[in-house]
Structure formats: C-alpha cells, structure tokens
Design an enzyme around this catalytic site. Structure first.
Site, PDB file in Angstrom:
ATOM      1  N   HIS A 404       0.687  -1.251  -0.027  1.00  0.00           N
ATOM      2  CA  HIS A 404      -0.096  -0.076  -0.025  1.00  0.00           C
ATOM      3  C   HIS A 404       0.754   1.034  -0.023  1.00  0.00           C
ATOM      4  O   HIS A 404       1.682   1.377   0.876  1.00  0.00           O
ATOM      5  CB  HIS A 404      -1.032   0.131   1.125  1.00  0.00           C
ATOM      6  CG  HIS A 404      -1.938   1.044   1.078  1.00  0.00           C
ATOM      7  ND1 HIS A 404      -2.192   1.926   2.337  1.00  0.00           N
ATOM      8  CD2 HIS A 404      -2.750   1.617   0.164  1.00  0.00           C
ATOM      9  CE1 HIS A 404      -2.992   2.845   1.947  1.00  0.00           C
ATOM     10  NE2 HIS A 404      -3.579   2.504   0.771  1.00  0.00           N
ATOM     11  N   HIS A 405       0.615   2.119  -1.096  1.00  0.00           N
ATOM     12  CA  HIS A 405       1.212   3.465  -0.899  1.00  0.00           C
ATOM     13  C   HIS A 405       0.334   4.370  -0.990  1.00  0.00           C
ATOM     14  O   HIS A 405      -0.072   5.066  -2.314  1.00  0.00           O
ATOM     15  CB  HIS A 405       2.256   3.430  -2.260  1.00  0.00           C
ATOM     16  CG  HIS A 405       3.271   2.500  -2.457  1.00  0.00           C
ATOM     17  ND1 HIS A 405       3.995   2.184  -3.399  1.00  0.00           N
ATOM     18  CD2 HIS A 405       3.951   1.816  -1.413  1.00  0.00           C
ATOM     19  CE1 HIS A 405       4.923   1.372  -3.507  1.00  0.00           C
ATOM     20  NE2 HIS A 405       4.953   0.939  -2.006  1.00  0.00           N
ATOM     21  N   GLU A 499     -16.350   1.970   0.904  1.00  0.00           N
ATOM     22  CA  GLU A 499     -15.802   2.981   2.127  1.00  0.00           C
ATOM     23  C   GLU A 499     -16.962   3.824   2.632  1.00  0.00           C
ATOM     24  O   GLU A 499     -17.026   4.095   3.768  1.00  0.00           O
ATOM     25  CB  GLU A 499     -14.454   3.349   1.776  1.00  0.00           C
ATOM     26  CG  GLU A 499     -14.539   4.290   0.968  1.00  0.00           C
ATOM     27  CD  GLU A 499     -12.948   4.575   0.549  1.00  0.00           C
ATOM     28  OE1 GLU A 499     -11.896   4.049   0.716  1.00  0.00           O
ATOM     29  OE2 GLU A 499     -12.880   5.926  -0.111  1.00  0.00           O
TER      30      GLU A 499
HETATM   31  C1  NOJ Z   1      -8.709   6.251   0.415  1.00  0.00           C
HETATM   32  C2  NOJ Z   1      -8.765   4.894  -0.348  1.00  0.00           C
HETATM   33  O1  NOJ Z   1      -9.772   4.800  -1.180  1.00  0.00           O
HETATM   34  C3  NOJ Z   1      -8.868   3.833   0.945  1.00  0.00           C
HETATM   35  O2  NOJ Z   1      -9.361   2.463   0.072  1.00  0.00           O
HETATM   36  C4  NOJ Z   1      -7.775   3.803   1.817  1.00  0.00           C
HETATM   37  O3  NOJ Z   1      -8.033   3.194   2.861  1.00  0.00           O
HETATM   38  C5  NOJ Z   1      -7.644   5.254   2.079  1.00  0.00           C
HETATM   39  N1  NOJ Z   1      -7.538   6.161   1.316  1.00  0.00           N
HETATM   40  C6  NOJ Z   1      -6.149   5.158   2.896  1.00  0.00           C
HETATM   41  O4  NOJ Z   1      -5.240   5.217   1.906  1.00  0.00           O
HETATM   42 CA    CA Z   2     -11.265   6.874  -2.124  1.00  0.00          CA
END
Ligand code: NOJ
Ligand code: CA
Length: 697
Positions: A404-405, A499
């Site tokens: 993850h970046h 999300e």
């Molecule tokens: C937004 C991304 O859509 C989400 O998946 C991620 O967890 C957060 N940023 C943190 O990078």
């Molecule tokens: Ca997002």
C-alpha cells in the site's frame, strides 16, 4: 414596385450567401462496418470543421463544431481547406492478458481528414474519425509548425450537440475527485454546482456547470449514448460543459492554477480520443469494447507475473474505526500478528492476496495536514510490523502481499521514492501495489485530473512495469482504456466505493448506486469497489451505535463479484463476519479472470444481470442486482454449453429480505441446470442474486 424589387434582391442576396456557403461546404462520410452508425465530417463555407452522427440514418449528434484556443497563437477554428482525406479499415482480434473476455474484436472504418489553413501561417490539423458498430470516436493531430516548438492550449472546444433533452446519469465535473453519487435528470436539469450534488468532499473543486465522464444518457426514443475519452495521455482530463438551453455540451479541460493553460505539448502530438458509445439497449453499453479498442496494443509483453486474484485486507477494520493506520493512536492495525491472522484466513479460503494499509511510517501526518511533502516513507515499516516476516509467512501459505502506497496527494515525494519502493517490492517478490491520493494535490494549484497529474499517474504505471508491479490506483485519473497498452494498471477506484458506507454522513451509497455505476463508471474500465460486506448493519463499527450501514442485501453483495468487473476483487469484511456463514462459499468459488462475459439484461439505475465464464475452469458465475425496488427477473441459461450439465449453487434473497429491514436473509440451494432452462427469481428491495455454475464431469 420599388419595395418589391428591394425585397427580391434581398432574397436573392440571402439565397446567394446561403447557396454559396452551401456550395463551398464539403462533406466526407465514414460508416461503421455494419452500417448502423455513420459520421459526417463537414467543412463549412468559411472553412470551419464540424461533424454529425447518425444512427440508422437518424441524426443523433447534430452538427457540432471543433476548435481550439491557444495562449501562444491564434485560435484554430476556421479558414481551413481539406488537403487530403484517407479511408482505412481494420478488423482484428486481440487477446487480453486478463479482462472481461479473452478475445476482443476491433473492427472499424476510419476517415482521416487533413486540413490546412488557407492563410499564413498555414497551420495544419489532422482529424481522425473512427466508426464502430458500437460507437464513434475522433481525435486531433497537431502537426509540426515552422518556428514553433510547442502548443499551449487554453481551451479545447469540441462540441456534442444533442438532439433531445435526454435522461442523463451524471456526476459533477469535479477537477479533483469522481467520488460522487450519480444524479438522474434530464439534460436541461443538470446542475452540477448545487452543493447537494457533492456533499462530503472537502477536497473537491468544480468551477462551472460541467460533468465528468463517462456520461451516460437515454433518448426519448430509447437510444443509449455514453460520452467519454480514450487514451488520455499527456493531456488534461476532459469534463463536459453543459449548455441547457441549446442542448449542447462542450469539452472543458481540467486546468491548473499554477499555469494559465490547460495543456502544453511539444509538436507534433495527438489528443486523446473523444468517444460516444451508442447502443439500442442499455446492456450494449457494457458489452462495448470501444474504449480499450482505441488504445495502443500491449507494450509490456508477457505480464504473467500478475495473477488476477481475490484479496483480503487490514482495511475495513480501519474504516469502521476499530483500528487505525497510524501507530501513535495506540490501535495500530498493521501489526505482524494481525497480518498473520488475515493470511491464515485467506489461505483457508482460496484467497491469494493480502492488502495491509498503515504498514509504513508517516500516517501520523496524513489527513488534514497542509505540509505532507516528505512525510510518507514507502520503504520503512512501523516498529510493530515485520515486513520480511509477513512476506515470508504469506508465501509459505500461498498468499502474496498487495503493498500500500498512500501518497497523501504529494506526488513529488512519491516520485522521489518510487524506484526504492518498487525495488524493495521486487526483492520481496511482491507484484502489486494499491496507491492512494487523498487530499489536495501538492503543489498547490494542481488538480487530480489535470495534465500534470495525468503524467504523474502514467509515470507510476511505467515505472512500476519495470519492476513487474501492477497498480490499483485510488483517487486515480479516470480509466480510458490504457490497460490495453499497460496491462499492469489492473484496477482503479474513481467512484464512491464501499468505504462511503462505513463513514459517510449522507447515508452511504443508496441501493441503486451500483445499478448506475455498471452503465457509467464501469464503461471506463475495472473498478476496485471492494464488495463483500456480510455484517450489513456494521455492528462492529465504532463508536457503537453509529447509524452507518450498507444499503443492500447480502445476496446483492455477492452478486457484485460478477456484476462489477475487476481482476482483483476484495473480500472486504472482517474474517469473523465470514467465518461460519455458508454464503461465503460463493466468494471462495467465484472467478476473477474471464474467458467471456454475457450481459444478460439491465436498465440503468434499475437492475443489471451479468454472466461471466471463468477462463481456466470454464465454470460460469452469474450476478444480478436491483435498486430499491423489488423485481422478478427471468434468467435464460442459454449462455451455457450445449449438452453439458452444471451444478448450480444459487444464493438468493430470502422471501422477507430487504436492504434495510432484513438485509442478511439469504437462501442457498443447489440444482442442476442446462442450456435450455429458464428460471424466474425475485430480487428483494436493494437485493441481488448470485449463482455459481460448475461444469459437471
Ligand atoms: C482512500 C482509499 O480509497 C481507501 O481505500 C484507503 O483505505 C484510504 N484512502 C487510505 O489510503
Ligand atoms: Ca477513495
């Protein structure tokens, strides 16, 4: 008498002007291979270029002008002559390394119109038009000019003149983010500036009444159109400015506050394609391969190091507030022990990927911090996360990490570290990364969708490819079919993902959300939506008692693995919510790499049913989702192979299921299904249907 002769001469004059203009007018036509669609190029009497489009001989895009304004020279809009025209034809099949189908047909007629100004400096402009059976596309080519190295575009004014007040599914033409709910309204009612259309987004910027693409519409006559762009390379993203009175859209490029222009390019260069997908039914839009077909063939060669996969992750628990990305909070999610827990769960359930967010230092200064340059470190794990050990343990269990970046929208910091970050991954044998660009872009004045960022996103893809790394970009630039050329850009967010259901203050994504997304955002390319929430009421969410929930049934969540296409699909919920639930068998079984796709039925914003055949096993999977309305759908199994029997496991909404009142009610049954069969299913309000069809030996 005098009066009459005056009138007569006036009429003659008018007729002459009209006639002379008409006389000078030049047209050139290009028709699609099966002749259902035609495009006419028109050069008016004063030498200004325009085009119109017909479907079954009826005008569907009326005469639309094409012009450009520049910072460093006169506008290009009239005074052209046609120097030469060229007609080409192409009919090829090409193979996707991963995708909705293995073989893609690319069949079109092309017209190239070569224009030159009749006055000094005699600038040249070529326009490429392509007509396919599923739509049209055109792009501009700017040629070398004497003593001019580069062009500075202030405005591209490509018009799209509609022939009616069509029903549109649209999101605001935001320069920074596509994470908006879709609005459904007639064209004349599009109001992208209304706050209500983009609540929730502190970092968004929208200067005028414009919409983002893909923009999909349905005419009164039942014709479906979707406007987008293909091969967005070294250019600004295009929004469409809305002129309600004239039923007219004009390209409006995303700009930059640092420079008073939209695009700067060295000559010669080609613009992205402007595209219109055209279909007599909604399903035809999803079937269309126009966008990928307009891109260049694979430049990377063999990319078998990337394997389509399902993945779990230390992710949803953060969005639910149970753990956090940063260490200082005292509830750090990315610990070695937690990662191992997820790895065990993945290994037990036919899942081969693991995303770990919050593994690297910097998260203490993430959201809300003005100064984010130099904060994130993409090679240094937090002290409670043993990266090498997690990778080793995962490998032992047949699981591969997804790195993850999160760049926090500081692309220069990321670019500085990219090589180091990717070589670390290469050494670890990790072949994919999820990137993120939350927040306002640094440097100030740049926007996510402007030329500067378009080039950054591409640089990431190209650099990653050198290290055999696939990218899943969040807060990305829109998909424009680049995956054909760079098949290591495997998925993207670029919409309101799952999300939002965890934390948005506007009630989350409504039940109809994905039945619109399938006909809008999904036409652009793969979506990392992260489906699979089983705990629909989010009972684990903190603080306890928060009112967020997912606004679909459980069967709807399962169906999304088929309906929403991505070569990486997350099973996003917490392992404890899957354990012991028989519905999880569908996620264990469902494919991620497809031989072919059949879009069986659908209406935008109402429902959609898709069947996909897995490449290796030849098993089929079917997904169907509905909006807030309960409905019966008929499934005709005629897509199955003749003479074969399939063991079907059906996951359907329970009789009393409802997205709000009873979302987890699900019935699972096994039956034998054959090609000539037909079945009727009832989808609940916000409901869905998922079926796995295994070939019986
Ligand atoms: C937004 C991304 O859509 C989400 O998946 C991620 O967890 C957060 N940023 C943190 O990078
Ligand atoms: Ca997002």
């Amino acid at each position: 008498m005098k009066k009459i002769s005056y009138l007569l001469s006036l009429t003659i004059l008018v007729l002459c002007i009209y006639g002379c203009n008409n006389f000078n007018k030049k047209t050139e036509i290009v028709t699609s291979p099966s002749k259902n669609i035609s495009l006419e190029f028109i050069l008016s009497g004063n030498g200004s270029p325009s085009y119109l489009v017909k479907h079954n001989d009826i005008i569907i895009i009326d005469s639309s002008k094409m012009s450009f304004d520049f910072k460093n020279q006169e506008s290009l809009q009239k005074g052209f002559e046609i120097i030469e025209t060229e007609h080409n034809y192409k009919d090829e099949d090409w193979e996707m390394p991963w995708g909705e189908q293995r073989i893609v047909k690319n069949n079109y007629n092309e017209l190239i119109v070569k224009l030159e100004e009749d006055k000094i400096p005699n600038r040249k402009l070529n326009i490429y038009f392509r007509t396919y059976d599923d739509g049209i596309a055109f792009r501009y080519e700017f040629l070398k000019q004497k003593d001019v190295d580069s062009l500075i575009i202030i405005d591209e004014n490509t018009q799209f003149k509609l022939t009616g007040d069509h029903l549109c599914w649209w999101i605001p033409g935001d320069w920074d983010i596509y994470e908006h709910l879709y609005n459904t309204s007639n064209f004349s009612e599009i109001n992208a500036l209304s706050k209500q259309n983009h609540s929730n987004l502190a970092q968004s910027y929208i200067p005028e009444n414009a919409v983002n693409t893909p923009l999909t519409m349905r005419s009164n006559e039942g014709l479906y159109l979707s406007f987008h762009e293909a091969n967005l390379t070294d250019y600004a993203g295009m929004t469409l400015k809305i002129d309600k009175e004239n039923l007219l859209m004009t390209s409006e490029l995303v700009g930059s506050d640092r420079f008073a222009y939209k695009v700067k390019r060295e000559l010669p260069f080609l613009t992205p394609w402007r595209t219109i997908q055209i279909s007599e039914n909604a399903t035809g839009l999803i079937k269309s391969n126009l966008i990928v077909n307009l891109n260049e063939p694979n430049k990377l060669g063999d990319i078998s190091w990337f394997k389509p996969k399902k993945y779990v992750g230390i992710w949803w628990e953060m969005h639910l507030g149970m753990s956090s990305w940063d260490l200082a909070s005292g509830k750090h999610g990315a610990t070695t022990a937690n990662a191992k827990k997820y790895i065990d769960f993945a290994a037990e359930n036919n899942i081969t990927g693991l995303l770990v967010e919050g593994w690297n230092t910097g998260w203490e200064h993430w959201v809300g911090f003005e100064e984010r340059e130099g904060v994130f470190d993409f090679v240094t794990p937090y002290s409670d996360y043993n990266l090498n050990e997690v990778v080793r343990y995962a490998k032992e269990k047949g699981v591969e990490l997804i790195m993850h970046h999160e760049t926090s929208a500081a692309p220069r910091t990321y670019e500085k570290q990219m090589d180091a970050a990717f070589s670390l991954m290469k050494n670890l044998g990790v072949h994919s990364a999820k990137t993120g660009y939350v927040g306002k872009i640094i440097p100030k004045g740049e926007y996510h969708h402007g030329q500067w960022m378009v080039n950054h996103y591409r640089k990431v893809i190209e650099t990653a490819a050198k290290y055999h790394i696939a990218i899943d970009a969040h807060e990305p630039i829109k998909a424009t079919g680049i995956r054909r050329t760079y098949p290591n850009i495997v998925s993207r967010e670029g919409l309101r993902g799952q999300e939002f259901n965890a934390w948005s203050s506007d009630g989350g994504n409504p039940p109809e959300h994905l039945s619109i997304v399938a006909f809008t955002r999904m036409l652009a390319g793969p979506i990392d939506f992260t489906p699979g929430v089983f705990d629909i009421k989010l009972n684990s969410k903190l603080p306890v008692g928060s009112s967020n929930q997912v606004n679909t049934t459980l069967a709807h969540q399962l169906a999304l693995y088929v309906v929403i296409y991505s070569p990486i699909q997350m099973a996003c919920d917490l392992p404890k919510n899957y354990n012991g639930n028989p519905a999880f068998q569908f996620i264990r079984d469902v494919g991620v790499d497809w031989e072919q796709t059949k879009v069986l039925d659908g209406e935008i914003g109402d429902f959609v049913t898709i069947a996909r055949q897995e490449k290796v096993t030849k098993n089929w999977f079917l997904g169907s989702i509905t909006d807030e309305n309960k409905r019966d759908i008929i499934i005709q199994f005629d897509f199955l192979d003749e003479g074969k029997k399939y063991e079907a496991t059906i996951y359907k909404d329970g009789a009393e299921a409802h997205w709000n009142n009873n979302p987890t009610s699900i019935e699972i049954e096994k039956v034998i299904v054959e090609k000539n069969m037909k079945k009727i299913f009832t989808l609940a309000e916000g409901g869905g249907l998922a079926i796995s069809l295994k070939v019986m030996k």
